[in-house]
Write a protein that holds these residues in place. Structure first.
Motif, short mmCIF file in Angstrom:
data_model
loop_
_atom_site.label_atom_id
_atom_site.label_comp_id
_atom_site.label_asym_id
_atom_site.label_seq_id
_atom_site.Cartn_x
_atom_site.Cartn_y
_atom_site.Cartn_z
N UNK A 16 77.20 26.70 38.47
CA UNK A 16 76.51 28.78 37.93
C UNK A 16 75.40 28.47 37.01
N UNK A 17 75.55 27.14 36.18
CA UNK A 17 75.17 27.22 34.81
C UNK A 17 73.72 26.18 35.44
N UNK A 18 73.63 25.00 36.78
CA UNK A 18 72.69 24.76 37.74
C UNK A 18 71.62 25.16 37.98
N UNK B 170 64.76 38.46 38.75
CA UNK B 170 65.25 38.70 36.59
C UNK B 170 66.55 39.10 37.24
N UNK B 171 66.86 40.38 38.29
CA UNK B 171 67.77 40.63 38.26
C UNK B 171 69.00 39.28 38.80
N UNK B 172 68.20 38.32 38.95
CA UNK B 172 69.63 37.41 40.04
C UNK B 172 70.12 36.40 38.83
N UNK B 173 68.93 35.91 37.59
CA UNK B 173 69.45 35.44 36.88
C UNK B 173 71.00 36.47 35.93
N UNK B 174 70.84 37.28 35.99
CA UNK B 174 71.90 38.39 35.16
C UNK B 174 72.79 37.88 35.63
N UNK B 175 72.56 38.72 37.75
CA UNK B 175 74.59 38.12 38.40
C UNK B 175 75.33 36.58 38.10
N UNK B 176 74.12 35.92 37.65
CA UNK B 176 74.30 34.58 37.62
C UNK B 176 75.36 34.15 36.44
N UNK C 202 81.82 32.60 45.51
CA UNK C 202 81.39 32.78 47.27
C UNK C 202 80.41 33.68 47.43
N UNK C 203 80.72 34.68 47.36
CA UNK C 203 79.36 36.49 47.63
C UNK C 203 78.62 36.04 46.54
N UNK C 204 78.80 35.12 45.80
CA UNK C 204 76.99 35.76 44.80
C UNK C 204 76.77 34.30 45.72
N UNK C 205 77.04 33.06 45.53
CA UNK C 205 76.89 32.10 46.05
C UNK C 205 75.76 32.78 47.36
N UNK C 206 76.80 33.53 48.47
CA UNK C 206 76.25 33.79 49.85
C UNK C 206 75.00 34.43 49.09
N UNK C 207 74.86 35.49 48.82
CA UNK C 207 74.10 36.22 48.61
C UNK C 207 72.64 36.01 48.22
#
Length: 168
Positions: free
Chosen positions: A32-34, A73-79, A146-151
């Motif tokens: 996830x850091x990558x 911008x929203x995605x980086x916060x979620x990850x 897995x859900x985050x990655x799918x999104x």
């Protein structure tokens, strides 16, 4: 130790016990850091192109890039928050992102359609990175990751398709 001293001593952080072993959490957090580095690099590239795009498609691309960087911008916060939930620090510096990202910086200001091509490549890179983390999360039964990655895969594959369509 007096009661006063005990009150000043911070409580121990409880061990993380979410049903995923420490080694698996570490491997997922590294993946996830990558992804975070790729997402942030894509955000920066898209924002740069938003500011600097010119030409006959200026308005269309300027607005499209703005939509894309706002989503990023929203995605980086979620990850980053998922990395933290797994018990690891999220990378947050340019030097860390440069080491972790598969997306290279763009020097200068390319012409508009080159920007589009570079963004297609960057979205595809994010998709590949997300996809590479999926087996690790799946093996650990880490459904939230897995859900985050799918999104993220859905967003990057759709965005790459839409940008690619501009190049035809």
């Amino acid at each position: 130790m007096s009661k006063k001293d005990k009150a000043k001593t911070p409580a121990k952080t409880p061990k993380i016990d979410i049903g995923i072993d420490a080694d698996s959490r570490k491997a997922i957090a590294h993946g996830l850091s990558r992804l975070l580095a790729d997402e942030y690099t894509l955000y920066l590239k898209t924002h740069n192109f938003h500011w600097n795009v010119t030409g006959p498609m200026f308005n269309t691309l300027h607005l499209m890039f703005e939509t894309h960087y706002n989503e990023s911008a929203l995605a980086v916060d979620l990850v980053a928050e998922r990395i933290r939930a797994l018990g690891f620090p999220a990378p947050g510096t340019y030097s860390q992102y440069a080491k972790l990202s598969s997306i290279k910086e763009t020097e200068g200001v390319p012409e508009a359609m080159t920007m589009v091509r570079l963004l297609v490549e960057a979205h595809e890179a994010c998709a590949k990175t997300a996809r590479s983390v999926f087996p690790i999360a799946d093996k650990a039964s880490d459904e939230p990751t897995a859900d985050l990655l799918t999104q993220r895969l859905q967003v990057h594959e759709k965005t790459a398709w839409m940008l690619r369509s501009l190049l035809e």
